[in-house]
Scaffold this active site. Sequence first.
Site, PDB file in Angstrom:
ATOM      1  N   HIS A 186       0.840  -1.204   0.000  1.00 19.21           N
ATOM      2  CA  HIS A 186       0.000   0.000   0.000  1.00 19.21           C
ATOM      3  C   HIS A 186       0.875   1.255   0.000  1.00 19.21           C
ATOM      4  O   HIS A 186       0.625   2.196  -0.759  1.00 19.21           O
ATOM      5  CB  HIS A 186      -0.906  -0.025   1.241  1.00 19.21           C
ATOM      6  CG  HIS A 186      -1.716   1.214   1.434  1.00 19.21           C
ATOM      7  ND1 HIS A 186      -3.019   1.340   0.984  1.00 19.21           N
ATOM      8  CD2 HIS A 186      -1.421   2.396   2.041  1.00 19.21           C
ATOM      9  CE1 HIS A 186      -3.479   2.529   1.308  1.00 19.21           C
ATOM     10  NE2 HIS A 186      -2.529   3.195   1.942  1.00 19.21           N
ATOM     11  N   GLU A 187       1.914   1.260   0.844  1.00 20.19           N
ATOM     12  CA  GLU A 187       2.780   2.437   0.934  1.00 20.19           C
ATOM     13  C   GLU A 187       3.626   2.612  -0.326  1.00 20.19           C
ATOM     14  O   GLU A 187       3.823   3.733  -0.799  1.00 20.19           O
ATOM     15  CB  GLU A 187       3.679   2.323   2.171  1.00 20.19           C
ATOM     16  CG  GLU A 187       2.941   2.226   3.494  1.00 20.19           C
ATOM     17  CD  GLU A 187       1.957   3.359   3.718  1.00 20.19           C
ATOM     18  OE1 GLU A 187       2.160   4.474   3.175  1.00 20.19           O
ATOM     19  OE2 GLU A 187       0.956   3.144   4.424  1.00 20.19           O
ATOM     20  N   HIS A 229       1.605   4.246  -2.939  1.00 19.51           N
ATOM     21  CA  HIS A 229       1.532   5.702  -2.772  1.00 19.51           C
ATOM     22  C   HIS A 229       2.690   6.373  -3.508  1.00 19.51           C
ATOM     23  O   HIS A 229       2.502   7.391  -4.190  1.00 19.51           O
ATOM     24  CB  HIS A 229       1.599   6.080  -1.286  1.00 19.51           C
ATOM     25  CG  HIS A 229       0.268   6.096  -0.593  1.00 19.51           C
ATOM     26  ND1 HIS A 229      -0.809   6.841  -1.045  1.00 19.51           N
ATOM     27  CD2 HIS A 229      -0.153   5.480   0.542  1.00 19.51           C
ATOM     28  CE1 HIS A 229      -1.827   6.679  -0.221  1.00 19.51           C
ATOM     29  NE2 HIS A 229      -1.471   5.857   0.736  1.00 19.51           N
ATOM     30  N   GLU A 256      -6.388   6.942  -0.944  1.00 18.63           N
ATOM     31  CA  GLU A 256      -6.217   5.707  -0.172  1.00 18.63           C
ATOM     32  C   GLU A 256      -6.852   4.522  -0.899  1.00 18.63           C
ATOM     33  O   GLU A 256      -6.303   3.418  -0.904  1.00 18.63           O
ATOM     34  CB  GLU A 256      -6.822   5.857   1.221  1.00 18.63           C
ATOM     35  CG  GLU A 256      -6.056   6.781   2.146  1.00 18.63           C
ATOM     36  CD  GLU A 256      -4.598   6.390   2.295  1.00 18.63           C
ATOM     37  OE1 GLU A 256      -4.316   5.180   2.445  1.00 18.63           O
ATOM     38  OE2 GLU A 256      -3.739   7.290   2.237  1.00 18.63           O
TER      39      GLU A 256
END
Length: 294
Positions: free
Chosen positions: A149-150, A153, A224
Site C-alpha cells: 500500500h505504501e 503511494h 487511499e
Amino acid sequence: MFKRIGLFLLVNMLVIVTIGIVTSLLGVQSYITSQGINFGALLVFSGVVGFSGALISLALSRVMAKWMMGVQVIDPNGPLHPTEKALLDEVYSLARKAGMKTMPEVGIYHSPEVNAFATGPSKKRSLVAVSSGLLERMDDDAVSGVLAHEVAHIANGDMVTMTLLQGVINTFVVFLSRICAYIASRFVREDVAPVVHFVAVIVFDILFSILGSLVVMAFSRYREYRADEGGARLAGKDKMIHALQSLKQTVQMVDTEQQSVAALKINGKKGGFLGLFASHPDLDDRIARLQSGK
C-alpha cells in the site's frame, strides 16, 4: 498513513504563516494601493506564497518525518538484523514490481502504534517507514500488504499530486485571508489599522488553512482507495485485504480513548463532522471495495 498527511499539512501551515508574518513585517504588500486592493497583484502574490509553502513542505517531508518520528533508516550495506533484512527485501521487491528504478529508503520508528507511512519529494527520494508496533503485531502477509500500500503511494506520485492540490488551496487561503484582513482593518482607526491587518492575516491564514484541509483530506481518502488497489496488484488482493482486516482487529483491541485516535489515523469514521478531517476512509469500506473489485 496519517503521519504522511499530518506532517505535510503541519509543515505547510507553519510555512504559510511564517511567510505571511515575514512579508507583513517587511511591508511586502504591493497589492494594497491608495484605491484599495489590486486583485491581480494579490492573486500573483497569493500564488507565489501558496505554492512556495506547498513546495517547501514537500521538499522537507522526508527530513521532517525522520526527525519528528525518530525514524531509523536501515543501511542496506551494513550489518542487518533478520527483521531489518526481511523488511528491506520486501520493500525492494514491491518497488521493483511497481517499476521503480531507485529504491526508497526504508526505516523503522519505535512506537506501540500499528502504523506505516511513505513520504518524500519524489519517487527517487522517497521513504517507507513502519512502526515497531506494526512489526510486532502483524504477521508477514499483513506486513506485506501494508508495505505494498505504501509503495503504491510512491509509485502513484501521491505526494507530488497532493502538493499541487495544496498549492492551489494555499493560493486561495492567502488570497482570501488578505481580503478579509484588509476589510477588518477598515473598521478601526487609521493608526491601529496596520496592527489589526497584521494580526488578522495570521488569524485568517490559520482559519482558512484548517478549512482548506477538508479538501485535502477528502482527496487523501480518494487516494487511499487508489493505493489499496495498487497494493492489491503488487502484493496480491488476499494480502491487501488481510492487512486491512488486521488493522481493523487492532483498532478493535485498543481501549476507547486510543480507538478514537487510531480511527482518525487508519480508520476514517463514517459520516459526522470528525469524519471530514479523516485522512483515511472507513476500513470496512476499503475492505468491501477490494472484495467487490470496484
